[in-house]
Design a protein around this motif. Structure first.
Motif, PDB file in Angstrom:
ATOM      1  N   VAL A 142       0.825  -1.199   0.000  1.00  9.56           N
ATOM      2  CA  VAL A 142       0.000   0.000   0.000  1.00  9.56           C
ATOM      3  C   VAL A 142       0.866   1.258   0.000  1.00  9.56           C
ATOM      4  O   VAL A 142       2.010   1.242   0.484  1.00  9.56           O
ATOM      5  N   ARG A 143       0.328   2.325  -0.580  1.00 12.64           N
ATOM      6  CA  ARG A 143       0.931   3.648  -0.440  1.00 12.64           C
ATOM      7  C   ARG A 143      -0.205   4.650  -0.270  1.00 12.64           C
ATOM      8  O   ARG A 143      -1.187   4.612  -1.020  1.00 12.64           O
ATOM      9  N   VAL A 144      -0.069   5.518   0.720  1.00  9.03           N
ATOM     10  CA  VAL A 144      -1.038   6.600   0.895  1.00  9.03           C
ATOM     11  C   VAL A 144      -0.480   7.840   0.212  1.00  9.03           C
ATOM     12  O   VAL A 144       0.606   8.318   0.546  1.00  9.03           O
ATOM     13  N   SER A 145      -1.238   8.335  -0.750  1.00  9.51           N
ATOM     14  CA  SER A 145      -0.853   9.526  -1.505  1.00  9.51           C
ATOM     15  C   SER A 145      -1.739  10.681  -1.041  1.00  9.51           C
ATOM     16  O   SER A 145      -2.934  10.707  -1.324  1.00  9.51           O
ATOM     17  N   MET A 146      -1.144  11.607  -0.318  1.00 12.94           N
ATOM     18  CA  MET A 146      -1.889  12.733   0.245  1.00 12.94           C
ATOM     19  C   MET A 146      -1.784  13.952  -0.668  1.00 12.94           C
ATOM     20  O   MET A 146      -0.690  14.433  -0.957  1.00 12.94           O
ATOM     21  N   THR A 147      -2.924  14.443  -1.140  1.00 14.47           N
ATOM     22  CA  THR A 147      -2.936  15.635  -1.980  1.00 14.47           C
ATOM     23  C   THR A 147      -2.575  16.868  -1.152  1.00 14.47           C
ATOM     24  O   THR A 147      -3.254  17.207  -0.191  1.00 14.47           O
ATOM     25  N   ILE A 148      -1.488  17.514  -1.544  1.00 14.84           N
ATOM     26  CA  ILE A 148      -1.083  18.787  -0.938  1.00 14.84           C
ATOM     27  C   ILE A 148      -0.672  19.687  -2.096  1.00 14.84           C
ATOM     28  O   ILE A 148       0.477  19.713  -2.508  1.00 14.84           O
ATOM     29  N   GLU A 149      -1.651  20.408  -2.641  1.00 14.19           N
ATOM     30  CA  GLU A 149      -1.428  21.166  -3.862  1.00 14.19           C
ATOM     31  C   GLU A 149      -0.632  22.439  -3.646  1.00 14.19           C
ATOM     32  O   GLU A 149      -0.094  23.006  -4.594  1.00 14.19           O
ATOM     33  N   ALA A 179       4.439   5.964  11.656  1.00 13.96           N
ATOM     34  CA  ALA A 179       3.871   4.658  11.974  1.00 13.96           C
ATOM     35  C   ALA A 179       4.424   3.560  11.075  1.00 13.96           C
ATOM     36  O   ALA A 179       4.290   2.370  11.385  1.00 13.96           O
ATOM     37  N   GLY A 180       5.037   3.953   9.955  1.00 16.70           N
ATOM     38  CA  GLY A 180       5.607   2.974   9.039  1.00 16.70           C
ATOM     39  C   GLY A 180       4.778   2.713   7.794  1.00 16.70           C
ATOM     40  O   GLY A 180       5.042   1.762   7.053  1.00 16.70           O
ATOM     41  N   VAL A 181       3.781   3.556   7.542  1.00 15.30           N
ATOM     42  CA  VAL A 181       2.956   3.421   6.336  1.00 15.30           C
ATOM     43  C   VAL A 181       3.654   4.123   5.170  1.00 15.30           C
ATOM     44  O   VAL A 181       4.020   5.294   5.295  1.00 15.30           O
ATOM     45  N   PRO A 182       3.854   3.469   4.028  1.00 12.59           N
ATOM     46  CA  PRO A 182       4.447   4.131   2.868  1.00 12.59           C
ATOM     47  C   PRO A 182       3.574   5.308   2.412  1.00 12.59           C
ATOM     48  O   PRO A 182       2.352   5.179   2.316  1.00 12.59           O
ATOM     49  N   THR A 183       4.210   6.446   2.141  1.00 16.23           N
ATOM     50  CA  THR A 183       3.459   7.659   1.822  1.00 16.23           C
ATOM     51  C   THR A 183       4.106   8.426   0.678  1.00 16.23           C
ATOM     52  O   THR A 183       5.271   8.204   0.331  1.00 16.23           O
ATOM     53  N   GLN A 184       3.334   9.349   0.128  1.00  9.81           N
ATOM     54  CA  GLN A 184       3.875  10.369  -0.756  1.00  9.81           C
ATOM     55  C   GLN A 184       2.971  11.585  -0.675  1.00  9.81           C
ATOM     56  O   GLN A 184       1.801  11.492  -0.295  1.00  9.81           O
ATOM     57  N   ALA A 185       3.528  12.728  -1.048  1.00  9.86           N
ATOM     58  CA  ALA A 185       2.729  13.938  -1.197  1.00  9.86           C
ATOM     59  C   ALA A 185       2.462  14.132  -2.681  1.00  9.86           C
ATOM     60  O   ALA A 185       3.387  14.074  -3.495  1.00  9.86           O
ATOM     61  N   ALA A 186       1.186  14.336  -3.023  1.00 11.02           N
ATOM     62  CA  ALA A 186       0.802  14.564  -4.416  1.00 11.02           C
ATOM     63  C   ALA A 186       0.475  16.047  -4.609  1.00 11.02           C
ATOM     64  O   ALA A 186      -0.548  16.528  -4.125  1.00 11.02           O
ATOM     65  N   ASP A 206       9.141  11.403   2.101  1.00  9.44           N
ATOM     66  CA  ASP A 206      10.366  11.126   1.353  1.00  9.44           C
ATOM     67  C   ASP A 206      10.106  10.871  -0.133  1.00  9.44           C
ATOM     68  O   ASP A 206      10.999  10.444  -0.864  1.00  9.44           O
ATOM     69  N   ARG A 207       8.864  11.161  -0.569  1.00  2.07           N
ATOM     70  CA  ARG A 207       8.526  10.962  -1.986  1.00  2.07           C
ATOM     71  C   ARG A 207       7.436  11.959  -2.367  1.00  2.07           C
ATOM     72  O   ARG A 207       6.476  12.157  -1.609  1.00  2.07           O
ATOM     73  N   VAL A 208       7.591  12.594  -3.540  1.00  3.19           N
ATOM     74  CA  VAL A 208       6.596  13.568  -3.995  1.00  3.19           C
ATOM     75  C   VAL A 208       6.282  13.338  -5.464  1.00  3.19           C
ATOM     76  O   VAL A 208       7.101  12.817  -6.230  1.00  3.19           O
ATOM     77  N   CYS A 209       5.085  13.746  -5.837  1.00  2.00           N
ATOM     78  CA  CYS A 209       4.662  13.690  -7.223  1.00  2.00           C
ATOM     79  C   CYS A 209       4.066  15.034  -7.603  1.00  2.00           C
ATOM     80  O   CYS A 209       3.290  15.614  -6.833  1.00  2.00           O
ATOM     81  N   VAL A 210       4.421  15.542  -8.784  1.00  3.48           N
ATOM     82  CA  VAL A 210       3.917  16.830  -9.265  1.00  3.48           C
ATOM     83  C   VAL A 210       3.077  16.599 -10.514  1.00  3.48           C
ATOM     84  O   VAL A 210       3.505  15.905 -11.442  1.00  3.48           O
ATOM     85  N   ASP A 211       1.884  17.158 -10.531  1.00  2.00           N
ATOM     86  CA  ASP A 211       1.030  17.067 -11.699  1.00  2.00           C
ATOM     87  C   ASP A 211       0.278  18.387 -11.848  1.00  2.00           C
ATOM     88  O   ASP A 211       0.146  19.151 -10.890  1.00  2.00           O
ATOM     89  N   ASP A 212      -0.210  18.665 -13.052  1.00  2.00           N
ATOM     90  CA  ASP A 212      -0.983  19.891 -13.252  1.00  2.00           C
ATOM     91  C   ASP A 212      -2.162  19.611 -14.178  1.00  2.00           C
ATOM     92  O   ASP A 212      -2.379  18.485 -14.610  1.00  2.00           O
ATOM     93  N   TYR A 213      -2.927  20.629 -14.467  1.00  2.00           N
ATOM     94  CA  TYR A 213      -4.100  20.465 -15.328  1.00  2.00           C
ATOM     95  C   TYR A 213      -3.706  20.007 -16.727  1.00  2.00           C
ATOM     96  O   TYR A 213      -4.419  19.234 -17.363  1.00  2.00           O
ATOM     97  N   PHE A 214      -2.581  20.484 -17.209  1.00  2.00           N
ATOM     98  CA  PHE A 214      -2.197  20.261 -18.596  1.00  2.00           C
ATOM     99  C   PHE A 214      -1.669  18.844 -18.828  1.00  2.00           C
ATOM    100  O   PHE A 214      -1.874  18.272 -19.889  1.00  2.00           O
ATOM    101  N   MET A 215      -1.020  18.276 -17.821  1.00  2.00           N
ATOM    102  CA  MET A 215      -0.537  16.902 -17.935  1.00  2.00           C
ATOM    103  C   MET A 215      -1.578  15.907 -17.444  1.00  2.00           C
ATOM    104  O   MET A 215      -1.677  14.797 -17.953  1.00  2.00           O
ATOM    105  N   GLY A 216      -2.360  16.303 -16.445  1.00  2.00           N
ATOM    106  CA  GLY A 216      -3.141  15.323 -15.715  1.00  2.00           C
ATOM    107  C   GLY A 216      -4.616  15.218 -15.993  1.00  2.00           C
ATOM    108  O   GLY A 216      -5.261  14.286 -15.516  1.00  2.00           O
ATOM    109  N   ASP A 217      -5.199  16.147 -16.775  1.00  2.00           N
ATOM    110  CA  ASP A 217      -6.658  16.065 -16.917  1.00  2.00           C
ATOM    111  C   ASP A 217      -7.104  15.276 -18.147  1.00  2.00           C
ATOM    112  O   ASP A 217      -8.287  15.172 -18.453  1.00  2.00           O
TER     113      ASP A 217
END
Length: 272
Positions: A142-149, A179-186, A206-217
């Motif tokens: 599992v990975r929890v991806s938390m949206t932080i725009e 707690a040891g849950v794999p995470t990323q900031a989206a 320790d991991r981030v992902c960047v996306d925008d309207y032009f790449m992601g919609d």
């Protein structure tokens, strides 16, 4: 605005992963509708919203009996091959209704018994920390991806006034990681942010992902533009952030703050 709750009994839950989610075998949505009602949400322009005849964010369909449906579908599909799940693609699995309804938690309970090969939990809600016990049972699956725009609360209030505050999301990410849950900031979609944004994220994840309207919609930004989101940038006098190249300056700062393989762009950041 308090969302109207409608209870429905779904016949199916798992949908085939297509388009942006083609790297997954399935997508899974515990609810239909989303009371966070983000201004830029592409689901606003989809049939589930358009044909409803009600304002997006004003209603939420609760999928009753979802756990039993998922149990049957998982057993069937796991027998056929690898199962990778994106939860959720068109609603937040931890929107306010989940605190009472526990649909998402019931689905996680099923997945701890019949684990998929991989599960990505996409949310912007600190409520996800309630389920750390179940997420830990899934381990590296599992990975929890938390949206932080953005790291600017004034921007958050302008674009997503019904969504949880940024500080609460950062605390949730820290709690999950500790707690040891794999995470990323989206950072998805990218919104105007401060010069310190990259360092703020580095302190909690320790991991981030960047996306925008032009790449992601899925339409080079056209689908988002139809929502009139460009007018909000005009009102805020932030037009320079509404361009296909706006993400690059933040990407540079992120690459200075994080190891090279910890900064991903668009679809690559959401793959299993």
């Amino acid at each position: 605005m308090k969302a109207k709750i409608v209870r429905k009994e779904p016949k199916t839950l798992l949908n085939k992963g297509t388009g942006f989610l083609e790297g997954y075998s399935h997508s899974l949505n515990p609810y239909s509708g989303c009371s966070f009602a983000c201004s830029y949400c592409y689901v606003r322009g989809m049939p589930v919203s358009l044909f409803r005849g009600e304002e997006w964010g004003s209603w939420v369909d609760v999928k009753q009996g979802a756990a039993d449906v998922l149990r049957k579908e998982l057993a069937r599909d796991k027998a056929k091959g690898p199962v990778t799940i994106f939860m959720s693609s068109s609603t937040d699995p931890y929107q306010p209704a989940e605190a009472r309804e526990n649909v998402t938690r019931s689905l996680l309970e099923v997945m701890t018994q019949l684990p998929p090969d991989f599960l990505l939990v996409q949310t912007r809600s600190p409520l996800v920390t309630r389920d750390i016990d179940l997420l830990l049972k899934l381990g590296k699956r599992v990975r929890v991806s938390m949206t932080i725009e953005t790291d600017r609360e004034d921007i958050r209030r302008a674009f997503t006034p019904s969504a949880p505050p940024i500080a609460a999301r950062l605390r949730a990410l820290r709690e999950l990681a500790e707690a040891g849950v794999p995470t990323q900031a989206a950072i998805a979609p990218l919104l105007p942010s401060s010069e310190e944004f990259a360092e703020t994220l580095r302190a909690v994840v320790d991991r981030v992902c960047v996306d925008d309207y032009f790449m992601g919609d899925g339409s080079g930004g056209k689908r988002t533009k139809r929502l009139g989101i460009d007018k909000l940038y005009d009102e805020l006098q932030l037009q320079e952030w509404y361009t296909p190249s706006a993400y690059r300056s933040l990407l540079e700062r992120l690459r200075r703050a994080f190891p090279p393989d910890a900064v991903l762009v668009s679809q690559a950041g959401f793959l299993p």
